[in-house]
Design a protein around this motif. Structure first.
Motif, PDB file in Angstrom:
ATOM      1  N   MET A  71       0.725  -1.278  -0.034  1.00  9.16           N
ATOM      2  CA  MET A  71      -0.112  -0.155   0.013  1.00  9.16           C
ATOM      3  C   MET A  71       0.711   1.415  -0.027  1.00  9.16           C
ATOM      4  N   LYS A  72       1.972   1.213   0.851  1.00 10.85           N
ATOM      5  CA  LYS A  72       2.851   2.463   0.877  1.00 10.85           C
ATOM      6  C   LYS A  72       3.502   2.611  -0.582  1.00 10.85           C
ATOM      7  N   ARG A  73       4.122   1.553  -1.224  1.00  4.80           N
ATOM      8  CA  ARG A  73       4.495   1.654  -2.390  1.00  4.80           C
ATOM      9  C   ARG A  73       3.820   2.169  -3.307  1.00  4.80           C
ATOM     10  N   VAL A  74       2.553   1.615  -3.501  1.00  2.94           N
ATOM     11  CA  VAL A  74       1.430   2.210  -4.528  1.00  2.94           C
ATOM     12  C   VAL A  74       1.233   3.690  -4.317  1.00  2.94           C
ATOM     13  N   GLN A  75       1.038   4.121  -2.765  1.00  2.00           N
ATOM     14  CA  GLN A  75       0.584   5.265  -2.366  1.00  2.00           C
ATOM     15  C   GLN A  75       2.036   6.190  -3.018  1.00  2.00           C
ATOM     16  N   SER A  76       3.081   5.602  -2.749  1.00  2.00           N
ATOM     17  CA  SER A  76       4.409   6.861  -3.266  1.00  2.00           C
ATOM     18  C   SER A  76       4.391   6.750  -4.646  1.00  2.00           C
ATOM     19  N   MET A  77       4.139   5.695  -5.454  1.00  2.00           N
ATOM     20  CA  MET A  77       4.311   5.797  -6.663  1.00  2.00           C
ATOM     21  C   MET A  77       2.919   6.850  -7.313  1.00  2.00           C
TER      22      MET A  77
END
Lengths: 80, 90
Positions: A71-77
């Motif tokens: 979730m954090k990765r997708v959010q930062s993308m």
């Protein structure tokens, strides 16, 4: 059912609770299925070995850790 | 899921109370969850216990199945509790 009853706050609260319960139930069911496949490699016995039960518990927790990372990765993308 | 039955025996449009609706829904949800659980257990235990289907269930296959069901129920508990712990920590 009398259509005006659909607006009752009791019913709304009930439906929200059941929706939440259904989501939790689905998560537990899915996780148990995935972790069973990963952890229970031999024919089921009369009880779990300590490594099997540790594996199941770890599996569930690591899955949740991984969900957070994703979730954090997708959010930062999405932010860049 | 089945459509909800109505409680009315009168000639007007079907009427039943919110409470009846909620009770019926709880029953149907419980049945749906039980059904889904049964199907999962069946699939998992077939995979673990019946490795080489023969012309009938062997003794070890027959005794494996109830053990497997118990273990799967236990696994569901372990996973459920682990989820509760991680949710409260996140």
């Amino acid at each position: 059912m009398d259509p005006s009853a659909l607006n009752s706050p009791d019913l709304q609260r009930f439906l929200n609770q059941e929706k939440e319960k259904a989501m939790v139930n689905e998560m537990v069911a899915k996780l148990t299925s995935v972790c069973w496949d990963k952890c229970i490699t031999s024919t089921p016995g009369n009880k779990f070995s300590s490594s099997e039960s540790a594996c199941l518990s770890n599996c569930a927790q690591r899955f949740m850790d991984m969900t957070m990372i994703i979730m954090k990765r997708v959010q930062s993308m999405q932010e860049t | 899921m089945d459509s909800f039955s109505t409680g009315s025996s009168g000639t007007g449009p079907p009427q039943f109370s919110t409470d009846e609706f909620m009770d019926q829904m709880k029953v149907q949800l419980a049945q749906a969850y039980a059904q889904e659980f049964l199907e999962t257990v069946r699939e998992k235990c077939f995979e673990k216990c019946i490795t080489k289907p023969g012309s009938s269930l062997s003794g070890s296959e027959s005794s494996c199945v109830p053990r497997c069901v118990d273990r799967y129920i236990e696994a569901t508990g372990i996973v459920g509790r682990a989820l509760l712990t991680s949710r409260s920590n996140s």
